[in-house]
Design an enzyme around this catalytic site. Structure first.
Site, PDB file in Angstrom:
ATOM      1  N   PRO A   1       2.248  -0.387  -0.385  1.00 20.17           N
ATOM      2  CA  PRO A   1       2.343   0.819  -1.199  1.00 20.17           C
ATOM      3  C   PRO A   1       1.054   1.638  -1.177  1.00 20.17           C
ATOM      4  CG  PRO A   1       3.027  -1.136  -2.419  1.00 20.17           C
ATOM      5  CD  PRO A   1       2.345  -1.605  -1.173  1.00 20.17           C
ATOM      6  N   GLU A   2       1.158   2.878  -0.735  1.00 18.82           N
ATOM      7  CA  GLU A   2       0.062   3.839  -0.827  1.00 18.82           C
ATOM      8  C   GLU A   2       0.509   4.909  -1.823  1.00 18.82           C
ATOM      9  OE1 GLU A   2      -1.433   4.989   3.043  1.00 18.82           O
ATOM     10  OE2 GLU A   2      -0.805   3.102   3.900  1.00 18.82           O
TER      11      GLU A   2
END
Length: 275
Positions: A2-3
């Site tokens: 997850p960014e």
DNA sequence: TAGCTCTCCTGAGAGC
DNA sequence: TGCTCTCAGGAGAGCT
């Protein structure tokens, strides 16, 4: 992994599911996830009875706004939140469960156990680690070209490593750094001190553009990412560089190369991104 | 102070 | 089929 776009998608989907729910109890199966306070029992004591008033985001961090406290959560590599009926079987990778008074529960699932949770009294979260270490979020007005250029220009590090540094800009990770450098036509190994202001302006522009497009697509699913409603992201279909090694560059046809920079797999077009 | 390396952690995939 | 090894990577700690 997850960014910013994935965390933003989680924030939006999760907010619909848990807003105004009150935490009745907590189960913690992997205490190392709780970083603040040190004592897990104190963490439980402080959070029980609190209601989730809002969910915000700063960089890759989720901020659960409770009545008196703020729970700062980082998903790291594979952290996920989901809301379940309490009768549904618990996955072996579920490490924290927030039991709601309403009967359902918020479960934190993390295969690699890298995720973190910090609890602060309201107002203290922004002046304490880890949030006080963060640079501007790319979507904030505080993301100013002159400041961005100064941070990059004074560094002898490779631009790839500089962009991964969350104190320079908060929210970029390995996927979106590779995509930003590709779109800006900048080689990942070039030193920050070598970049012109025009090139840094291009990096700023394409980082915002890439992240905004990814948010619209619900993020990028490479291996395991799903949002809080179990849906995958779609931005992987629009990747130019990341994960495209040995495939032709969509601009010039040269095969995309993969090297290691700072221990990270790094994808680029040797023709479009000259060193 | 800057920059590099190690560490945490587990599943997937390759090789034997 | 089953075992071992390598790789993936965000961020903090520790070292040079």
């Amino acid at each position: 992994m997850p960014e910013l776009p994935e965390v933003e998608t989680v924030r939006k989907t999760l907010k619909q599911l848990v807003l105004n729910k009150t935490i009745n109890d907590i189960s913690i199966f992997w205490p190392k996830i709780i970083k603040q306070p040190d004592d897990v029992e104190e963490f439980k004591h402080l959070v029980i009875g609190q209601t989730i008033m809002d969910i915000e985001r700063k960089g890759k961090f989720l901020l659960f706004q409770l009545n008196e406290y703020v729970l700062v959560s980082h998903l790291r590599m594979e952290g996920k939140y989901g809301v379940f009926n309490h009768q549904e079987p618990v996955s072996k990778h579920t490490h924290v469960i927030f039991h709601f008074r309403e009967g359902d529960e918020l479960r934190y699932n993390d295969v690699r156990k890298f995720g973190t949770m910090h609890l602060f009294r309201k107002g203290e979260e922004l002046v304490s680690k880890p949030l006080n270490q963060l640079g501007p979020d790319p979507f904030e007005e505080k993301f100013i070209l002159n400041d961005f250029f100064d941070k990059i220009h004074k560094s002898e590090r490779a631009i790839k490593n500089i962009l991964l540094d969350q104190s320079v800009v908060a929210g970029l990770g390995n996927i979106y750094v590779d995509e930003t450098l590709y779109r800006a036509r900048i080689h990942p190994l070039r030193k920050g001190s070598q970049l012109s202001k025009t090139e840094v302006e291009s990096l700023q522009h394409f980082s915002i553009e890439t992240l905004a497009e990814a948010v619209k697509q619900g993020g990028t699913t490479i291996r395991s990412y799903v949002n809080s409603q179990g849906q995958i992201g779609m931005f992987q279909q629009q990747l130019f560089a990341y994960g495209q090694e040995n495939k032709p560059c969509k601009n010039c046809g040269t095969m995309i190369s993969k090297i290691k920079v700072g221990g990270r797999g790094t994808h680029f077009c040797a023709s479009c991104q000259k060193e």
